[in-house]
Design a protein around this motif. Structure first.
Motif, PDB file in Angstrom:
ATOM      1  N   ARG A   1      -8.863   0.340  -4.092  1.00 25.07           N
ATOM      2  CA  ARG A   1      -9.417   1.280  -3.111  1.00 25.07           C
ATOM      3  C   ARG A   1     -10.701   1.882  -3.687  1.00 25.07           C
ATOM      4  O   ARG A   1     -10.853   2.002  -4.895  1.00 25.07           O
ATOM      5  CB  ARG A   1      -8.430   2.413  -2.839  1.00 25.07           C
ATOM      6  CG  ARG A   1      -7.077   1.985  -2.302  1.00 25.07           C
ATOM      7  CD  ARG A   1      -6.128   3.169  -2.283  1.00 25.07           C
ATOM      8  NE  ARG A   1      -4.744   2.781  -2.092  1.00 25.07           N
ATOM      9  CZ  ARG A   1      -4.111   2.838  -0.910  1.00 25.07           C
ATOM     10  NH1 ARG A   1      -4.773   3.225   0.171  1.00 25.07           N
ATOM     11  NH2 ARG A   1      -2.845   2.493  -0.802  1.00 25.07           N
TER      12      ARG A   1
ATOM     13  N   GLU B   1      -4.018  -7.221   3.479  1.00 25.64           N
ATOM     14  CA  GLU B   1      -3.486  -5.881   3.208  1.00 25.64           C
ATOM     15  C   GLU B   1      -1.963  -5.908   3.218  1.00 25.64           C
ATOM     16  O   GLU B   1      -1.310  -5.132   2.526  1.00 25.64           O
ATOM     17  CB  GLU B   1      -3.995  -4.905   4.272  1.00 25.64           C
ATOM     18  CG  GLU B   1      -3.402  -3.500   4.158  1.00 25.64           C
ATOM     19  CD  GLU B   1      -3.916  -2.552   5.242  1.00 25.64           C
ATOM     20  OE1 GLU B   1      -5.150  -2.444   5.390  1.00 25.64           O
ATOM     21  OE2 GLU B   1      -3.083  -1.931   5.918  1.00 25.64           O
TER      22      GLU B   1
ATOM     23  N   GLN C   1       0.827  -1.219   0.000  1.00 26.13           N
ATOM     24  CA  GLN C   1       0.000   0.000   0.000  1.00 26.13           C
ATOM     25  C   GLN C   1       0.859   1.266   0.000  1.00 26.13           C
ATOM     26  O   GLN C   1       0.342   2.363  -0.042  1.00 26.13           O
ATOM     27  CB  GLN C   1      -0.884   0.026   1.262  1.00 26.13           C
ATOM     28  CG  GLN C   1      -1.465  -1.300   1.671  1.00 26.13           C
ATOM     29  CD  GLN C   1      -2.527  -1.792   0.711  1.00 26.13           C
ATOM     30  OE1 GLN C   1      -3.050  -1.013  -0.079  1.00 26.13           O
ATOM     31  NE2 GLN C   1      -2.831  -3.073   0.746  1.00 26.13           N
TER      32      GLN C   1
ATOM     33  N   TYR D   1     -10.986  -6.100   1.640  1.00 25.51           N
ATOM     34  CA  TYR D   1     -10.802  -6.558   3.034  1.00 25.51           C
ATOM     35  C   TYR D   1     -11.009  -5.446   4.058  1.00 25.51           C
ATOM     36  O   TYR D   1     -10.685  -5.623   5.230  1.00 25.51           O
ATOM     37  CB  TYR D   1      -9.423  -7.200   3.221  1.00 25.51           C
ATOM     38  CG  TYR D   1      -8.293  -6.490   2.523  1.00 25.51           C
ATOM     39  CD1 TYR D   1      -7.737  -5.338   3.055  1.00 25.51           C
ATOM     40  CD2 TYR D   1      -7.805  -6.948   1.307  1.00 25.51           C
ATOM     41  CE1 TYR D   1      -6.727  -4.669   2.404  1.00 25.51           C
ATOM     42  CE2 TYR D   1      -6.784  -6.285   0.652  1.00 25.51           C
ATOM     43  CZ  TYR D   1      -6.246  -5.129   1.197  1.00 25.51           C
ATOM     44  OH  TYR D   1      -5.220  -4.467   0.536  1.00 25.51           O
TER      45      TYR D   1
ATOM     46  N   GLU E   1       1.345  -8.642  -0.946  1.00 25.23           N
ATOM     47  CA  GLU E   1       1.035  -8.195  -2.312  1.00 25.23           C
ATOM     48  C   GLU E   1       0.195  -9.221  -3.063  1.00 25.23           C
ATOM     49  O   GLU E   1      -0.759  -8.877  -3.753  1.00 25.23           O
ATOM     50  CB  GLU E   1       2.335  -7.921  -3.075  1.00 25.23           C
ATOM     51  CG  GLU E   1       2.101  -7.338  -4.471  1.00 25.23           C
ATOM     52  CD  GLU E   1       3.389  -6.949  -5.160  1.00 25.23           C
ATOM     53  OE1 GLU E   1       4.465  -7.118  -4.548  1.00 25.23           O
ATOM     54  OE2 GLU E   1       3.306  -6.464  -6.301  1.00 25.23           O
TER      55      GLU E   1
ATOM     56  N   ASP F   1      -7.658  -7.653   6.920  1.00 25.55           N
ATOM     57  CA  ASP F   1      -6.755  -6.578   7.331  1.00 25.55           C
ATOM     58  C   ASP F   1      -6.338  -6.947   8.754  1.00 25.55           C
ATOM     59  O   ASP F   1      -7.148  -6.812   9.677  1.00 25.55           O
ATOM     60  CB  ASP F   1      -7.477  -5.228   7.288  1.00 25.55           C
ATOM     61  CG  ASP F   1      -6.551  -4.084   7.716  1.00 25.55           C
ATOM     62  OD1 ASP F   1      -7.031  -2.934   7.765  1.00 25.55           O
ATOM     63  OD2 ASP F   1      -5.368  -4.357   8.025  1.00 25.55           O
TER      64      ASP F   1
ATOM     65  N   ARG G   1      -9.330   0.028   1.429  1.00 26.67           N
ATOM     66  CA  ARG G   1      -9.298  -1.050   0.462  1.00 26.67           C
ATOM     67  C   ARG G   1     -10.639  -1.766   0.452  1.00 26.67           C
ATOM     68  O   ARG G   1     -11.239  -2.047   1.483  1.00 26.67           O
ATOM     69  CB  ARG G   1      -8.189  -2.044   0.821  1.00 26.67           C
ATOM     70  CG  ARG G   1      -6.769  -1.677   0.433  1.00 26.67           C
ATOM     71  CD  ARG G   1      -6.137  -0.423   0.986  1.00 26.67           C
ATOM     72  NE  ARG G   1      -6.247  -0.241   2.420  1.00 26.67           N
ATOM     73  CZ  ARG G   1      -5.336   0.453   3.135  1.00 26.67           C
ATOM     74  NH1 ARG G   1      -4.275   0.948   2.538  1.00 26.67           N
ATOM     75  NH2 ARG G   1      -5.516   0.636   4.434  1.00 26.67           N
TER      76      ARG G   1
ATOM     77  N   HIS H   1      -5.965  -5.108  -4.424  1.00 25.83           N
ATOM     78  CA  HIS H   1      -5.862  -4.041  -3.417  1.00 25.83           C
ATOM     79  C   HIS H   1      -6.582  -2.772  -3.854  1.00 25.83           C
ATOM     80  O   HIS H   1      -6.192  -1.664  -3.488  1.00 25.83           O
ATOM     81  CB  HIS H   1      -4.386  -3.763  -3.119  1.00 25.83           C
ATOM     82  CG  HIS H   1      -3.651  -4.959  -2.589  1.00 25.83           C
ATOM     83  ND1 HIS H   1      -3.870  -5.487  -1.325  1.00 25.83           N
ATOM     84  CD2 HIS H   1      -2.753  -5.780  -3.183  1.00 25.83           C
ATOM     85  CE1 HIS H   1      -3.098  -6.558  -1.150  1.00 25.83           C
ATOM     86  NE2 HIS H   1      -2.412  -6.759  -2.258  1.00 25.83           N
TER      87      HIS H   1
END
Ligand code: P6P
Length: 353
Positions: free
Chosen positions: A321, A107, A76, A287, A110, A129, A284, A319
């Motif tokens: 957002r 999170e 992130q 999760y 990767e 997370d 995100r 991932h």
């Protein structure tokens, strides 16, 4: 002064102490199918992870090397806390050799983490997370863990995990653990939202509240007003409205789980809008926002990106957002109305040019 030998020592009812998480999950399913048994067992492993993280958090201040940063940066682009890594590893450890979960997505990782010994049998993916709000860890304020359970589909070892790139309605279960004055676990498997409190003397999560309902309106608005300078005008319109009308109060802890838990119980709205730096917002989808959106809708509330229902949003990558507006139905609708009004205003202005 009351005669102390008459003081009534509250009895902990035996029935209540037996309303544990795994039993409650099984009761959510009218039959004892393999899937019901699997999900009950998975929730039990999540509860074990929660107990391990809770124990570490409660001792971290006394343990060398438990707090602070690792010096690494995660996928992130965020600085990683030692507690992030510990909690991430806890979730991996509790599912190894469990035969339950084939794949973990976090999170902090990767790519998805496969547990090959589980994959032939375990047909589930857990997205999580591990520590949400880790900026609070070193100052002993509330943090959380968020989880989402999906069916393991497609090729087990596909690094792109294309089958995870589906909308939030595909979730089988979702929930969070709030590490606060007590450790609370809240979950849904699509049959209402239920909360459990960890009884350290038993080492069990005991049922606290069933079928939680978010009030359809509440006084709380929760967002980081330090980002005012980089919000869209529509969000500023909303903030100006709540600043100028009676009956609103600001609450923001810097940890999504704690802020959401307050709104789940008392009503109101949490927002993390897009900003100049992060037009898609910071949170995100797979999760963080989607599991909470599942809970919000199951509790009679709502969750959107500001322009569409959050659980209908299809991610483009693991991932992904999105902006988040979540909480009481009326308060989410109020935020959306300012976004719609501003869009209408901008369209009219554009038409005049
Ligand atoms: P900001 C924590 O890092 C987190 O992901 C959420 O728990 C929290 O709501 C948000 O970010 C806080 O972000 O930009 O307000 O510090």
């Amino acid at each position: 002064m009351e005669n102390l030998d008459q003081a009534v020592i509250p009895e902990f009812s035996l029935d209540r102490d037996c309303q544990t998480l795994s039993q409650h999950v099984l009761q959510q399913f009218s039959d004892f199918t393999t899937q019901a048994q699997d999900i009950s067992a998975i929730m039990n492993r999540i509860a074990l992870a929660a107990k391990l993280v809770s124990r570490r958090l409660s001792r971290a201040g006394l343990m060398a090397g438990a707090l602070g940063f690792t010096g690494e940066t995660n996928v992130q682009g965020e600085s990683v806390k030692k507690m992030d890594i510990y909690a991430n590893d806890v979730f991996i450890s509790v599912f190894k050799r469990s035969g339950l979960v084939c794949r973990l997505a976090s999170e902090e990782m990767e790519k998805p983490y496969y547990i090959p010994e589980n994959c032939p049998v375990g047909r589930y993916t857990l997205l999580y997370d591990p520590i949400d709000g880790s900026s609070n860890v070193d100052i002993n304020l509330n943090v959380g863990s968020i989880f989402s359970l999906r069916q393991q589909e497609g090729d087990d070892l596909d690094e792109k995990a294309q089958d995870l790139l589906q909308n939030g309605d595909r979730q089988i279960g979702a929930g969070y653990i709030l590490y606060g004055p007590s450790t609370v676990l809240v979950y849904t498997v699509g049959k209402g939202v239920h909360s459990f409190v960890l009884d350290p003397s038993l080492g069990e999560f005991i049922l606290a509240e069933e079928n939680i309902n978010i009030p359809n309106h509440g006084p709380v608005y929760s967002l980081n007003e330090g980002n005012y300078w980089q919000w869209d005008e529509s969000i500023r319109d909303y903030i100006r409205y709540v600043h100028r009308h009676e009956g609103y109060t600001a609450r923001y802890s810097g940890a999504l789980v704690g802020d959401f838990h307050r709104i789940l119980l008392q009503g109101g709205v949490f927002l993390y809008p897009g900003t100049v730096e992060k037009p898609e917002g910071k949170l995100r989808l797979l999760y963080e926002s989607a599991p909470l959106a599942f809970l919000a809708e199951q509790a009679g509330g709502a969750a959107s990106t500001g322009t569409q229902r959050l659980l209908s949003y299809v991610p483009q990558e693991l991932h992904q957002r999105t902006p988040l507006v979540i909480g009481s139905t009326k308060d989410v609708q109020l935020v959306e109305s300012f976004i719609q009004e501003r869009a209408r205003h901008d369209a009219e202005e554009k038409a005049l040019v």
